[in-house]
Design an enzyme around this catalytic site. Structure first.
Site, PDB file in Angstrom:
ATOM      1  N   GLU A  61     -47.709  47.743 -62.608  1.00  0.00           N
ATOM      2  CA  GLU A  61     -48.243  47.513 -61.250  1.00  0.00           C
ATOM      3  C   GLU A  61     -48.862  48.790 -60.686  1.00  0.00           C
ATOM      4  OE1 GLU A  61     -45.413  43.964 -59.425  1.00  0.00           O
ATOM      5  OE2 GLU A  61     -44.583  45.986 -59.596  1.00  0.00           O
TER       6      GLU A  61
ATOM      7  N   ASP B  67     -61.120  43.296 -29.995  1.00  0.00           N
ATOM      8  CA  ASP B  67     -62.297  42.925 -29.211  1.00  0.00           C
ATOM      9  C   ASP B  67     -63.317  44.045 -29.252  1.00  0.00           C
ATOM     10  OD1 ASP B  67     -61.761  44.781 -26.841  1.00  0.00           O
ATOM     11  OD2 ASP B  67     -59.911  43.608 -26.887  1.00  0.00           O
TER      12      ASP B  67
END
Ligand code: GLA
Length: 729
Positions: A614, A534
């Site tokens: 990777e 928030d």
């Protein structure tokens, strides 16, 4: 002038570049909400049309005028108990037990700039030119004064709103409701959008028509919550990403809140938003004032994309603070999903060493490094190093990590305590529980009473000692359960209703103190992921771990919902291992990387388990993120698909001058005989030529916006897409 006042009619206009908010005090002093929407340059009260509505009574001073009813007119701050039967913004119990409040205009003042709120987060002006209007209302008894505060950020198309409530009587009063926003919208066909979910599935977007009666999104969980977010959008029925009117409200508050939209008997909509009245009582002594949290409001006549850009700018530049507010954030590696509680300093070092080789900037040591903490059932509260795990102590480990060229961050969960901890054994009275009852456990743990000064003092001392003990650059501030059993042993019975709000004030005070003491430390908020995401927390922590769900597919949907209000720079997001630990889903590394790049970016796995190929991919991802980071965080973010409805999640970042664009996303589920579907770009310059870096192709901005980029046909599920486009002369 951002604030224009027609004195004779007591008409107040708050004008931004594109929006206008109009309030009017009528001849009886009743304050009406007249307009929030497109800037029209005129008094919009001509649209009000009152008539005599049965069972909607009239104020006494209206005499025989049966059309004058508080129950039907649009009000700016509705009070309980005097004949407006809709959701009220404020309610007070007086010493005689009555609870009516009849607020009438008393005075107003305008000043340049904007004040902060005592003990609460609030928007600040910074370099921006801001004007503030305060309208003072007084109860007809002269005993309660209410000051409505509006700060106008004209260039940002935003307003900040808060309320001060004072007891001017001679006896204490009990505040039982004190909302921040109250706004009536008498006309239009509106829909509302809210963001709901649960742990590991936050901020799912739901758009609904308004139904007669009250619709609500709220939290009574002591945190703003995974389940609902303290933000709301109201939009015209035909509003889309690119067109139509909409406005948003974001409450700068991290505890229990309530948003209600009531569609009344006449089809008028009322929005109220603020502290949740079910978990709020506040005793106001004579002469005392109560400050509500602040709310941010913004209007767009060009759909959601524009509205999101406005909120992103406001939150990034006028809510977030400190060293990292606009700075690029370190690419970090977090050991949580790599090790959980099972690690020692060697294991961490091996993870960091590999990460450093691939370009990662920071190691974050997550849960498990302190007290006796081999599972989530013990140790919280004992914020000293477990030397069995970290042999040689913290400072030594930090030095070793720094020698790899990395900085160091640490995980804390300060508001919590385990029953099996030294802290709890020493201070059982510090937890929130009701005398004579057993408290609820959540993840085995109890909650410290943050309203107590001694608790805050202990936490401040312990945390600052820890942060001074080694070169720590980052803190992940977690909170892994919700709060109930509200009771604070230091409050008298008639003040127990204050405990939930005092908890949040206590948290804010501690965070403020630590921010001041450690301005170089990057605080990342967390609450089991995004359970306290928030604008209040963002005042203290410029980034928040968005969700404990790191599955790329689900994450794109969570981040989609989060993006309506919160800027990408605030969204904590990491690449983790597959099969994913929350869903078991396997997604390609590239899909996980583009998803994490739409955030602060980092890794949450042991990179040593990757293949050489990777690892090379990770190296390239990090260097691309370092190149694109400024565009990702400073550019304009566009949602290019609706991942809740479409088989893809695609978004873009556009340089503010329109000259560079990064398009990223995932094509979700592969189907046989798939055809490639174009994605239309947004925010480009129509007559500019753009070269796509990956293909060398050149297109006009108009072609890219109206025709789009033809995406490849999906092969395998969750194929990542990434295109970087640059304007060519
Ligand atoms: C919460 C956080 C996770 C991790 C764990 C540690 O769930 O969201 O990222 O830090 O706590 O216990």
């Amino acid at each position: 002038m951002a604030i224009r006042i027609e004195e004779n009619q007591k008409n107040f206009y708050l004008e931004t570049k594109n929006s206008m908010y109009q309030i009017q005090a009528d001849s009886r002093g009743v304050l009406k909400h007249i307009w929030y929407g497109q800037r029209t340059g005129r008094d919009m009260s001509y649209l009000l049309d009152y008539h005599d509505v049965g069972f909607s009574g009239n104020t006494y001073d209206a005499g025989q005028d049966r059309t004058y009813s508080l129950d039907t007119m649009p009000l700016e701050y509705a009070a309980e108990g005097i004949g407006d039967f809709r959701s009220a913004a404020i309610a007070v119990t007086h010493e005689n037990g009555g609870s009516a409040l009849d607020l009438r205009y008393e005075s107003h003042r305008v000043y340049e700039g904007k004040k902060g709120l005592p003990g609460l987060p609030s928007m600040y002006a910074g370099e921006e030119k801001v004007e503030t209007l305060e309208i003072v209302l007084m109860d007809t008894t002269g005993e309660v004064r209410v000051t409505l505060c509006y700060s106008v950020f004209a260039d940002l198309d935003a307003l900040a709103r808060s309320v001060v409530i004072e007891n001017c009587g001679s006896a204490p009063k009990m505040l039982t409701k004190a909302h921040t926003i109250c706004m009536d919208i008498p006309w239009g066909d509106w829909e509302w959008v809210h963001f709901h979910g649960r742990h590991t599935m936050e901020r799912q977007v739901q758009r609904l028509p308004l139904l007669s009666g009250i619709q609500e999104s709220s939290s009574k969980r002591g945190a703003s919550s995974h389940q609902q977010n303290p933000t709301v959008l109201l939009c015209e029925k035909d509003c889309t990403e690119d067109a139509g009117g909409c406005f948003g409200a974001a409450l700068m508050y991290s505890g229990c809140f309530q948003t209600q939209i009531e569609l009344d008997q006449l089809g008028q909509a009322r929005l109220v938003m603020g502290l949740h009245p079910d978990t709020f009582r506040w005793k106001l002594e004579t002469g005392e004032a109560f400050y509500t949290p602040e709310a941010i409001l913004s209007w767009s006549d060009r759909g959601f994309a524009r509205l999101s850009h406005q909120f992103h700018r406001v939150i990034r530049e006028h809510v977030c603070r400190g060293k990292y507010k606009l700075a690029e954030r370190p690419v970090l590696i977090n050991n949580w999903e790599a090790t959980y509680f099972t690690f020692d300093e060697e294991k961490l070092y091996v993870i960091a060493e590999q990460a450093a080789k691939l370009g990662v900037d920071m190691l974050v040591m997550d849960d498990g490094w302190f007290g006796v903490r081999d599972s989530d059932s013990t140790g919280l509260g004992d914020w000293y190093v477990n030397e069995r795990k970290l042999k040689g102590g913290l400072a030594k480990l930090v030095q070793k990590i720094k020698a790899l060229g990395m900085s160091f961050g640490i995980w804390l969960e300060p508001e919590m305590v385990s029953e099996d901890s030294d802290l709890y054994r020493a201070h059982p009275e510090w937890v929130i529980r009701i005398p004579g009852r057993q408290p609820m456990r959540g993840r085995y743990q109890l909650v410290l009473d943050m309203s107590r000064k001694d608790v805050r003092e202990y936490l401040y001392e312990t945390i600052s000692k820890l942060l001074h003990s080694a070169d720590i650059s980052y803190v992940k501030w977690d909170m892994n359960r919700n709060v109930c059993d509200w009771y604070s042993t230091l409050l008298p019975p008639d003040r127990q209703g204050e405990a939930p709000h005092r908890y949040v004030l206590g948290l804010y005070e501690l965070l403020e103190r630590l921010n001041e003491e450690f301005p170089h430390v990057l605080f990342e908020g967390c609450c089991g992921g995004g359970g306290r995401f928030d604008a209040g927390m963002l005042y203290y922590c410029p980034q928040i771990w968005c969700s404990d769900d790191t599955d790329a597919y689900a994450r794109t949907r969570i981040q989609y919902g989060t993006s309506f209000f919160y800027p990408v720079s605030t969204v904590g997001s990491h690449v983790s291992a597959v099969p994913n630990h929350q869903t078991g889903r396997i997604t390609p590394l590239a899909a996980r990387a583009v998803t994490a790049m739409a955030g602060t970016f980092g890794y949450e796995l042991d990179l040593n388990i990757l293949t050489e190929e990777e690892k090379e991919a990770v190296k390239s991802q990090i260097s691309r993120f370092k190149e694109y980071g400024p565009l990702i965080h400073n550019g304009l973010y566009y949602r290019l698909s609706d991942p809740m409805k479409e088989n893809r999640g695609i978004w873009s970042f556009v340089e503010r001058d329109g000259k560079a664009v990064l398009v990223q996303g995932i094509l979700y589920h592969a189907e046989p005989n798939m055809v490639g579907h174009p994605v239309r770009l947004k925010g480009l310059k129509a007559d500019c030529l753009y070269r796509i870096r990956e293909t060398g192709e050149i297109y006009t901005g108009a072609a890219l916006m109206h025709g789009g980029i033809l995406l490849p046909r999906g092969w395998g599920d969750f194929m990542a897409v990434e295109y970087y486009l640059e304007a060519v002369e």
